[in-house]
Write a protein that holds these residues in place. Structure first.
Motif, PDB file in Angstrom:
ATOM      1  N   GLY A 277      -5.308  -0.080   3.219  1.00 60.64           N
ATOM      2  CA  GLY A 277      -3.976   0.586   3.099  1.00 60.64           C
ATOM      3  C   GLY A 277      -4.239   1.563   4.198  1.00 60.64           C
ATOM      4  O   GLY A 277      -5.054   1.440   5.126  1.00 60.64           O
ATOM      5  N   ASP A 278      -3.624   2.676   4.356  1.00 60.01           N
ATOM      6  CA  ASP A 278      -3.814   3.664   5.253  1.00 60.01           C
ATOM      7  C   ASP A 278      -4.413   4.723   4.742  1.00 60.01           C
ATOM      8  O   ASP A 278      -4.219   5.955   5.266  1.00 60.01           O
ATOM      9  CB  ASP A 278      -2.332   4.264   5.848  1.00 60.01           C
ATOM     10  CG  ASP A 278      -1.530   2.941   6.740  1.00 60.01           C
ATOM     11  OD1 ASP A 278      -2.426   1.881   6.715  1.00 60.01           O
ATOM     12  OD2 ASP A 278      -0.615   3.223   7.471  1.00 60.01           O
ATOM     13  N   LEU A 279      -5.118   4.850   3.921  1.00 58.53           N
ATOM     14  CA  LEU A 279      -6.168   5.716   3.508  1.00 58.53           C
ATOM     15  C   LEU A 279      -7.004   6.122   4.650  1.00 58.53           C
ATOM     16  O   LEU A 279      -7.362   7.238   4.887  1.00 58.53           O
ATOM     17  CB  LEU A 279      -7.170   5.170   2.283  1.00 58.53           C
ATOM     18  CG  LEU A 279      -8.332   5.995   1.904  1.00 58.53           C
ATOM     19  CD1 LEU A 279      -7.429   7.484   1.121  1.00 58.53           C
ATOM     20  CD2 LEU A 279      -8.938   5.455   0.826  1.00 58.53           C
TER      21      LEU A 279
ATOM     22  N   TRP B  20       7.034   1.346   7.492  1.00 58.73           N
ATOM     23  CA  TRP B  20       7.678   0.180   8.074  1.00 58.73           C
ATOM     24  C   TRP B  20       6.793  -0.707   8.422  1.00 58.73           C
ATOM     25  O   TRP B  20       6.798  -2.143   8.580  1.00 58.73           O
ATOM     26  CB  TRP B  20       8.659   0.489   9.189  1.00 58.73           C
ATOM     27  CG  TRP B  20       7.990   1.407  10.374  1.00 58.73           C
ATOM     28  CD1 TRP B  20       8.126   2.692  10.373  1.00 58.73           C
ATOM     29  CD2 TRP B  20       7.271   0.899  11.613  1.00 58.73           C
ATOM     30  NE1 TRP B  20       7.533   3.240  11.731  1.00 58.73           N
ATOM     31  CE2 TRP B  20       7.003   1.985  12.100  1.00 58.73           C
ATOM     32  CE3 TRP B  20       6.785  -0.283  11.965  1.00 58.73           C
ATOM     33  CZ2 TRP B  20       6.446   1.887  13.343  1.00 58.73           C
ATOM     34  CZ3 TRP B  20       6.101  -0.147  13.230  1.00 58.73           C
ATOM     35  CH2 TRP B  20       5.853   0.771  13.759  1.00 58.73           C
ATOM     36  N   ASP B  21       5.602  -0.541   9.024  1.00 56.23           N
ATOM     37  CA  ASP B  21       4.710  -1.493   9.357  1.00 56.23           C
ATOM     38  C   ASP B  21       3.755  -2.033   7.958  1.00 56.23           C
ATOM     39  O   ASP B  21       3.020  -2.964   8.211  1.00 56.23           O
ATOM     40  CB  ASP B  21       3.399  -0.974  10.345  1.00 56.23           C
ATOM     41  CG  ASP B  21       2.773   0.101   9.427  1.00 56.23           C
ATOM     42  OD1 ASP B  21       3.529   1.152   9.128  1.00 56.23           O
ATOM     43  OD2 ASP B  21       1.651   0.493   9.893  1.00 56.23           O
ATOM     44  N   HIS B  22       4.199  -1.836   6.854  1.00 52.94           N
ATOM     45  CA  HIS B  22       3.703  -2.512   5.694  1.00 52.94           C
ATOM     46  C   HIS B  22       4.878  -3.391   4.908  1.00 52.94           C
ATOM     47  O   HIS B  22       4.306  -3.902   4.109  1.00 52.94           O
ATOM     48  CB  HIS B  22       2.996  -1.452   4.777  1.00 52.94           C
ATOM     49  CG  HIS B  22       1.777  -0.699   5.570  1.00 52.94           C
ATOM     50  ND1 HIS B  22       0.667  -0.962   5.208  1.00 52.94           N
ATOM     51  CD2 HIS B  22       1.860   0.246   6.345  1.00 52.94           C
ATOM     52  CE1 HIS B  22      -0.190  -0.644   6.101  1.00 52.94           C
ATOM     53  NE2 HIS B  22       0.478   0.379   6.882  1.00 52.94           N
ATOM     54  N   VAL B  23       6.226  -3.004   5.085  1.00 51.26           N
ATOM     55  CA  VAL B  23       7.229  -3.405   4.335  1.00 51.26           C
ATOM     56  C   VAL B  23       8.288  -4.217   5.129  1.00 51.26           C
ATOM     57  O   VAL B  23       9.230  -4.604   4.932  1.00 51.26           O
ATOM     58  CB  VAL B  23       7.916  -2.272   3.723  1.00 51.26           C
ATOM     59  CG1 VAL B  23       7.139  -1.894   2.787  1.00 51.26           C
ATOM     60  CG2 VAL B  23       8.709  -1.587   4.711  1.00 51.26           C
TER      61      VAL B  23
ATOM     62  N   SER C 254       0.821  -1.105   0.015  1.00 47.14           N
ATOM     63  CA  SER C 254       0.095  -0.027   0.019  1.00 47.14           C
ATOM     64  C   SER C 254       1.115   1.289   0.002  1.00 47.14           C
ATOM     65  O   SER C 254       0.636   2.127  -0.711  1.00 47.14           O
ATOM     66  CB  SER C 254      -0.945  -0.086   1.249  1.00 47.14           C
ATOM     67  OG  SER C 254      -0.317  -0.084   2.226  1.00 47.14           O
ATOM     68  N   HIS C 255       1.860   0.965   0.616  1.00 49.91           N
ATOM     69  CA  HIS C 255       2.862   2.285   0.857  1.00 49.91           C
ATOM     70  C   HIS C 255       4.294   1.887   1.543  1.00 49.91           C
ATOM     71  O   HIS C 255       4.197   0.754   2.130  1.00 49.91           O
ATOM     72  CB  HIS C 255       2.362   3.613   1.440  1.00 49.91           C
ATOM     73  CG  HIS C 255       2.011   3.264   2.921  1.00 49.91           C
ATOM     74  ND1 HIS C 255       0.853   2.363   3.234  1.00 49.91           N
ATOM     75  CD2 HIS C 255       2.361   4.018   4.011  1.00 49.91           C
ATOM     76  CE1 HIS C 255       0.683   2.574   4.620  1.00 49.91           C
ATOM     77  NE2 HIS C 255       1.568   3.310   5.162  1.00 49.91           N
ATOM     78  N   TRP C 256       5.168   2.767   1.917  1.00 49.39           N
ATOM     79  CA  TRP C 256       6.535   2.201   2.086  1.00 49.39           C
ATOM     80  C   TRP C 256       6.704   2.171   3.611  1.00 49.39           C
ATOM     81  O   TRP C 256       7.875   1.763   4.014  1.00 49.39           O
ATOM     82  CB  TRP C 256       7.589   3.036   1.438  1.00 49.39           C
ATOM     83  CG  TRP C 256       7.459   4.489   2.012  1.00 49.39           C
ATOM     84  CD1 TRP C 256       6.796   5.662   1.567  1.00 49.39           C
ATOM     85  CD2 TRP C 256       8.136   5.143   3.316  1.00 49.39           C
ATOM     86  NE1 TRP C 256       6.993   6.865   2.329  1.00 49.39           N
ATOM     87  CE2 TRP C 256       7.807   6.616   3.216  1.00 49.39           C
ATOM     88  CE3 TRP C 256       8.941   4.466   4.124  1.00 49.39           C
ATOM     89  CZ2 TRP C 256       8.419   7.300   4.500  1.00 49.39           C
ATOM     90  CZ3 TRP C 256       9.255   5.334   5.364  1.00 49.39           C
ATOM     91  CH2 TRP C 256       9.063   6.750   5.212  1.00 49.39           C
TER      92      TRP C 256
ATOM     93  N   GLY D 270      -7.391  -1.828   7.452  1.00 47.19           N
ATOM     94  CA  GLY D 270      -6.701  -2.576   8.123  1.00 47.19           C
ATOM     95  C   GLY D 270      -6.200  -2.447   9.185  1.00 47.19           C
ATOM     96  O   GLY D 270      -6.160  -3.538  10.227  1.00 47.19           O
ATOM     97  N   HIS D 271      -5.989  -1.337   9.685  1.00 43.65           N
ATOM     98  CA  HIS D 271      -5.501  -1.080  11.112  1.00 43.65           C
ATOM     99  C   HIS D 271      -6.519  -0.903  12.311  1.00 43.65           C
ATOM    100  O   HIS D 271      -6.346  -0.901  13.334  1.00 43.65           O
ATOM    101  CB  HIS D 271      -4.705   0.327  11.229  1.00 43.65           C
ATOM    102  CG  HIS D 271      -3.279   0.201  10.679  1.00 43.65           C
ATOM    103  ND1 HIS D 271      -2.407  -0.795  11.085  1.00 43.65           N
ATOM    104  CD2 HIS D 271      -2.470   1.201   9.719  1.00 43.65           C
ATOM    105  CE1 HIS D 271      -1.351  -0.563  10.113  1.00 43.65           C
ATOM    106  NE2 HIS D 271      -1.505   0.790   9.590  1.00 43.65           N
ATOM    107  N   SER D 272      -7.971  -1.013  11.529  1.00 48.31           N
ATOM    108  CA  SER D 272      -8.839  -0.952  12.572  1.00 48.31           C
ATOM    109  C   SER D 272      -9.177  -2.203  13.348  1.00 48.31           C
ATOM    110  O   SER D 272      -9.497  -3.167  12.802  1.00 48.31           O
ATOM    111  CB  SER D 272     -10.092  -0.561  11.948  1.00 48.31           C
ATOM    112  OG  SER D 272     -11.229  -0.583  12.787  1.00 48.31           O
TER     113      SER D 272
HETATM  114 ZN   LIG Z   1       0.266   1.544   8.563  1.00 49.94          ZN
END
Ligand SMILES: [Zn+2]
Length: 286
Positions: A225-227, A136-139, A132-134, A269-271
């Motif tokens: 993602g983190d939208l 650290w909690d996604h890569v 979703s993006h770079w 995702g983070h919810s």
């Molecule tokens: Zn995140």
């Protein structure tokens, strides 16, 4: 609007398991065969956090300020896509206090690699990696999947390896520099049949993307993602202050229209309130 820098068609792996038993690591489960897309929700960790003010929310407004960290696997008849890689597998068994990053405490109980094995998938089976993006909690495990074709927005690629890249976290994904890549600007139809589409949703980062998956029985699902981070951001119309002018309001508006047009669900995702109720891998949605 797609600008393919390298052609990947020849590299698409069949979702059918044709490898002889003697090749590669031993399998505990056969690679699933599918005739329509199948979506797995994988637990890639938890973040403890207690500063919802960063998202312009008060502690009282948020049911749970901690965050789930999912990864997702899509098995399509034409190949396999991993979306996000979560917190590092190396955190499993480590105490929370060892791994607090920017106020976020990182917890992992199981590895991504192990959960993929439970499905019957090894890293070598994964055709495409998308993040979703770079952040650290996604890569956290991106390097493990550098052998797959990396599907990335040009803006994110440029940022990740450009002069403003974060030197502390770049090692988490450094091997992607050598991955085969498909680079694009805007939405990207992964398998060319409209069932799996990376949706360009910039704002949180320059090339942030969400993932739309059209499932035969479940219907349309968008992986945020983190939208959004907290479900309350959506209901109370809040976001991190700096995102008010970086594109997030426009991306959210476009996404809400898309959700309505397609009758899709949005999985934030983070919810933890969303994640708690989802069927987890090795169960699946189809
Ligand atoms: Zn995140």
């Amino acid at each position: 609007m797609a600008v393919a820098l390298s052609c990947a068609a020849a590299a698409i792996a069949s979702a059918a398991d044709t490898r002889p038993a003697s090749q590669g690591p031993p399998r505990l489960a056969p690679l699933p065969r599918v005739t329509s897309p199948r979506l797995y929700v994988i637990d890639c960790g938890t973040l403890t956090y207690n500063r919802p003010e960063d998202y312009q929310l008060t502690r009282e407004e948020v049911a749970d300020t901690n965050m789930s960290v999912p990864c997702y696997l899509v098995i399509h008849p034409q190949g396999i896509l991993l979306f996000d890689t979560g917190l590092s597998d190396s955190l499993v068994g480590r105490p929370l206090w060892e791994n607090v990053d920017g106020g976020y405490g990182q917890i992992r109980f199981t590895t991504l690699r192990g959960q993929l094995a439970d499905i019957g998938v090894t890293p070598a089976d994964i055709t495409y990696l998308a993040i979703s993006h770079w952040h650290w909690d996604h890569v956290g495990n991106a390097n493990d999947y550098a052998g797959s074709i990396w599907l990335t927005q040009k803006a994110e690629l440029d940022f990740m390896f450009g002069k403003h890249a974060d030197p502390v976290h770049l090692p988490l994904y450094a091997r992607l520099a050598h991955s085969r890549k498909e680079v694009f600007e805007g939405d990207h139809d992964v398998f060319g049949d409209g069932t799996v589409i990376l949706k360009f949703t910039p704002g949180h980062t320059p090339g942030h993307q969400s993932l739309y998956v059209k499932l035969k029985h479940t219907g349309g699902v968008v992986l945020s993602g983190d939208l959004y981070h907290y479900a309350e951001e959506r209901t109370l119309h809040r976001m991190p202050k700096e995102e008010e002018t970086s594109g997030t309001p426009q991306s959210r508006e476009a996404m809400e229209r898309f959700l309505q047009q397609t009758g899709s669900q949005l999985w934030i995702g983070h919810s933890t309130s969303v994640f708690r109720n989802l069927v987890k891998s090795p169960g699946w949605y189809d």
